[in-house]
Motif scaffolding. Structure first.
Motif, PDB file in Angstrom:
ATOM      1  N   ASN A 112      37.744  32.211  27.792  1.00  0.00           N
ATOM      2  CA  ASN A 112      36.946  31.075  27.324  1.00  0.00           C
ATOM      3  C   ASN A 112      35.457  31.437  27.410  1.00  0.00           C
ATOM      4  OD1 ASN A 112      35.817  28.633  26.667  1.00  0.00           O
ATOM      5  ND2 ASN A 112      37.231  27.432  27.921  1.00  0.00           N
ATOM      6  N   LYS A 113      35.024  32.273  26.493  1.00  0.00           N
ATOM      7  CA  LYS A 113      33.643  32.756  26.494  1.00  0.00           C
ATOM      8  C   LYS A 113      32.627  31.631  26.326  1.00  0.00           C
ATOM      9  CE  LYS A 113      34.888  37.325  24.717  1.00  0.00           C
ATOM     10  NZ  LYS A 113      35.018  37.911  26.000  1.00  0.00           N
ATOM     11  N   VAL A 114      32.990  30.581  25.596  1.00  0.00           N
ATOM     12  CA  VAL A 114      32.096  29.432  25.424  1.00  0.00           C
ATOM     13  C   VAL A 114      31.849  28.773  26.775  1.00  0.00           C
ATOM     14  CG1 VAL A 114      31.862  27.149  24.370  1.00  0.00           C
ATOM     15  CG2 VAL A 114      32.729  29.063  23.013  1.00  0.00           C
ATOM     16  N   SER A 115      32.891  28.595  27.566  1.00  0.00           N
ATOM     17  CA  SER A 115      32.758  27.991  28.882  1.00  0.00           C
ATOM     18  C   SER A 115      31.930  28.871  29.817  1.00  0.00           C
ATOM     19  CB  SER A 115      34.140  27.729  29.495  1.00  0.00           C
ATOM     20  OG  SER A 115      34.017  27.191  30.777  1.00  0.00           O
ATOM     21  N   VAL A 116      32.167  30.171  29.780  1.00  0.00           N
ATOM     22  CA  VAL A 116      31.413  31.097  30.634  1.00  0.00           C
ATOM     23  C   VAL A 116      29.918  31.006  30.297  1.00  0.00           C
ATOM     24  CG1 VAL A 116      31.018  33.530  31.198  1.00  0.00           C
ATOM     25  CG2 VAL A 116      33.363  32.657  30.994  1.00  0.00           C
ATOM     26  N   ALA A 117      29.589  31.053  29.022  1.00  0.00           N
ATOM     27  CA  ALA A 117      28.181  30.974  28.603  1.00  0.00           C
ATOM     28  C   ALA A 117      27.582  29.608  28.937  1.00  0.00           C
ATOM     29  CB  ALA A 117      28.066  31.257  27.109  1.00  0.00           C
ATOM     30  N   TYR A 118      28.356  28.560  28.753  1.00  0.00           N
ATOM     31  CA  TYR A 118      27.878  27.204  29.019  1.00  0.00           C
ATOM     32  C   TYR A 118      27.505  27.043  30.493  1.00  0.00           C
ATOM     33  CZ  TYR A 118      27.722  22.135  29.206  1.00  0.00           C
ATOM     34  OH  TYR A 118      27.314  20.847  29.393  1.00  0.00           O
ATOM     35  N   HIS A 119      28.384  27.463  31.374  1.00  0.00           N
ATOM     36  CA  HIS A 119      28.104  27.331  32.803  1.00  0.00           C
ATOM     37  C   HIS A 119      26.891  28.171  33.218  1.00  0.00           C
ATOM     38  CE1 HIS A 119      32.082  25.444  32.802  1.00  0.00           C
ATOM     39  NE2 HIS A 119      31.565  24.745  33.798  1.00  0.00           N
ATOM     40  N   THR A 132      36.851  43.353  36.593  1.00  0.00           N
ATOM     41  CA  THR A 132      35.980  42.992  35.477  1.00  0.00           C
ATOM     42  C   THR A 132      36.803  42.937  34.199  1.00  0.00           C
ATOM     43  OG1 THR A 132      34.098  44.055  36.543  1.00  0.00           O
ATOM     44  CG2 THR A 132      33.910  43.649  34.178  1.00  0.00           C
ATOM     45  N   VAL A 133      36.622  41.861  33.435  1.00  0.00           N
ATOM     46  CA  VAL A 133      37.293  41.689  32.149  1.00  0.00           C
ATOM     47  C   VAL A 133      36.222  41.417  31.104  1.00  0.00           C
ATOM     48  CG1 VAL A 133      38.904  40.264  30.826  1.00  0.00           C
ATOM     49  CG2 VAL A 133      39.398  40.774  33.226  1.00  0.00           C
ATOM     50  N   ASN A 134      36.137  42.286  30.108  1.00  0.00           N
ATOM     51  CA  ASN A 134      35.131  42.150  29.044  1.00  0.00           C
ATOM     52  C   ASN A 134      33.727  41.944  29.607  1.00  0.00           C
ATOM     53  OD1 ASN A 134      37.131  42.382  27.056  1.00  0.00           O
ATOM     54  ND2 ASN A 134      37.549  40.198  27.110  1.00  0.00           N
ATOM     55  N   GLY A 135      33.407  42.687  30.656  1.00  0.00           N
ATOM     56  CA  GLY A 135      32.078  42.623  31.256  1.00  0.00           C
ATOM     57  C   GLY A 135      31.838  41.437  32.174  1.00  0.00           C
ATOM     58  N   ILE A 136      32.882  40.647  32.458  1.00  0.00           N
ATOM     59  CA  ILE A 136      32.753  39.462  33.301  1.00  0.00           C
ATOM     60  C   ILE A 136      33.538  39.681  34.589  1.00  0.00           C
ATOM     61  CG2 ILE A 136      33.229  36.987  33.473  1.00  0.00           C
ATOM     62  CD1 ILE A 136      33.147  36.939  30.376  1.00  0.00           C
ATOM     63  N   SER A 137      32.906  39.397  35.714  1.00  0.00           N
ATOM     64  CA  SER A 137      33.578  39.511  37.002  1.00  0.00           C
ATOM     65  C   SER A 137      34.593  38.386  37.144  1.00  0.00           C
ATOM     66  CB  SER A 137      32.542  39.440  38.130  1.00  0.00           C
ATOM     67  OG  SER A 137      33.160  39.704  39.367  1.00  0.00           O
ATOM     68  N   VAL A 138      35.825  38.753  37.489  1.00  0.00           N
ATOM     69  CA  VAL A 138      36.906  37.768  37.616  1.00  0.00           C
ATOM     70  C   VAL A 138      37.686  38.018  38.897  1.00  0.00           C
ATOM     71  CG1 VAL A 138      37.154  37.555  35.106  1.00  0.00           C
ATOM     72  CG2 VAL A 138      38.656  39.094  36.365  1.00  0.00           C
ATOM     73  N   PHE A 139      38.432  36.999  39.288  1.00  0.00           N
ATOM     74  CA  PHE A 139      39.376  37.122  40.393  1.00  0.00           C
ATOM     75  C   PHE A 139      40.754  37.303  39.773  1.00  0.00           C
ATOM     76  CE2 PHE A 139      35.715  35.367  42.340  1.00  0.00           C
ATOM     77  CZ  PHE A 139      35.747  35.791  43.661  1.00  0.00           C
ATOM     78  N   ALA A 140      41.331  38.480  39.989  1.00  0.00           N
ATOM     79  CA  ALA A 140      42.637  38.811  39.409  1.00  0.00           C
ATOM     80  C   ALA A 140      43.726  37.911  39.979  1.00  0.00           C
ATOM     81  CB  ALA A 140      42.972  40.275  39.678  1.00  0.00           C
ATOM     82  N   ASP A 141      44.599  37.461  39.097  1.00  0.00           N
ATOM     83  CA  ASP A 141      45.776  36.672  39.487  1.00  0.00           C
ATOM     84  C   ASP A 141      45.421  35.424  40.296  1.00  0.00           C
ATOM     85  OD1 ASP A 141      47.332  38.658  38.233  1.00  0.00           O
ATOM     86  OD2 ASP A 141      47.442  39.818  40.087  1.00  0.00           O
ATOM     87  N   TYR A 142      44.246  34.867  40.075  1.00  0.00           N
ATOM     88  CA  TYR A 142      43.752  33.716  40.838  1.00  0.00           C
ATOM     89  C   TYR A 142      44.721  32.530  40.799  1.00  0.00           C
ATOM     90  CZ  TYR A 142      40.514  30.104  42.468  1.00  0.00           C
ATOM     91  OH  TYR A 142      39.923  29.077  43.160  1.00  0.00           O
ATOM     92  N   ASN A 143      45.275  32.263  39.625  1.00  0.00           N
ATOM     93  CA  ASN A 143      46.230  31.155  39.470  1.00  0.00           C
ATOM     94  C   ASN A 143      47.651  31.661  39.272  1.00  0.00           C
ATOM     95  OD1 ASN A 143      44.473  29.057  39.849  1.00  0.00           O
ATOM     96  ND2 ASN A 143      44.249  28.543  37.698  1.00  0.00           N
ATOM     97  N   GLY A 144      47.933  32.841  39.778  1.00  0.00           N
ATOM     98  CA  GLY A 144      49.253  33.438  39.637  1.00  0.00           C
ATOM     99  C   GLY A 144      49.171  34.721  38.827  1.00  0.00           C
ATOM    100  N   PRO A 145      50.276  35.442  38.727  1.00  0.00           N
ATOM    101  CA  PRO A 145      50.289  36.716  38.007  1.00  0.00           C
ATOM    102  C   PRO A 145      49.757  36.578  36.578  1.00  0.00           C
ATOM    103  CG  PRO A 145      52.333  36.399  39.205  1.00  0.00           C
ATOM    104  CD  PRO A 145      51.579  35.110  39.291  1.00  0.00           C
ATOM    105  N   GLY A 146      48.775  37.400  36.256  1.00  0.00           N
ATOM    106  CA  GLY A 146      48.197  37.399  34.917  1.00  0.00           C
ATOM    107  C   GLY A 146      47.236  36.253  34.646  1.00  0.00           C
ATOM    108  N   GLN A 147      46.942  35.461  35.647  1.00  0.00           N
ATOM    109  CA  GLN A 147      46.073  34.287  35.489  1.00  0.00           C
ATOM    110  C   GLN A 147      44.717  34.555  36.144  1.00  0.00           C
ATOM    111  OE1 GLN A 147      47.041  31.400  33.752  1.00  0.00           O
ATOM    112  NE2 GLN A 147      48.705  32.753  33.171  1.00  0.00           N
TER     113      GLN A 147
END
Length: 156
Positions: A112-119, A132-147
């Motif tokens: 959700n690139k729109v949400s990332v930019a908006y925040h 990192t996913v597409n240059g954005i720092s993320v928490f892997a599997d935060y809401n379960g596998p693949g989430q």
């Protein structure tokens, strides 16, 4: 535009438009009725001429009372770019500041690139994750596998 707190009777109205407002993404299940029953004084709806234009569902953390969390927010596609989302965030932040909160957190999907930019425009910082996913720092599997999720925080 009018802003008011939500009521339990708003559940059907809000959830009936979620998938449409998000371009067909199936997100209705992300917003269960419990939010409309238990977080009414920190969740808001905007109206113009009697029609809902936006909403924000948020709460103060019971585990960390200095932290507030925005669970879900949205603006009708025809009313975007009119500062409705920003106004909802401002009302929420002012409400939770009065309750003693010093920070607001929220989460979004890295797709959700729109949400990332908006925040980012609203002054939220991305918390450093474990991947990192597409240059954005993320928490892997935060809401379960693949989430993987992007976590945001804003000091208020």
């Amino acid at each position: 535009m009018d802003i008011r707190t939500i009521t339990s009777s708003d559940y059907e109205m809000v959830t009936s438009v979620i998938n449409e407002w998000w371009g067909g993404r199936q997100l209705k299940e992300k917003l269960p009725r419990l939010f409309f029953e238990h977080f009414q004084d920190t969740s808001f709806i905007t109206y113009e001429n009697g029609a809902m234009t936006g909403f924000l569902i948020g709460f103060q953390s019971q585990s960390d009372p200095k932290t507030a969390y925005i669970h879900f927010s949205g603006v009708h596609p025809d009313f975007r770019k009119m500062q409705i989302g920003k106004q909802l965030y401002e009302v929420f932040i002012e409400t939770v500041k009065k309750r003693g909160c010093t920070q607001v957190k929220c989460v979004t999907s890295p797709v959700n690139k729109v949400s990332v930019a908006y925040h980012a425009r609203l002054g939220f910082a991305i918390k450093k994750g474990d991947k990192t996913v597409n240059g954005i720092s993320v928490f892997a599997d935060y809401n379960g596998p693949g989430q993987d999720r992007v976590l945001f925080v804003k000091q208020i």
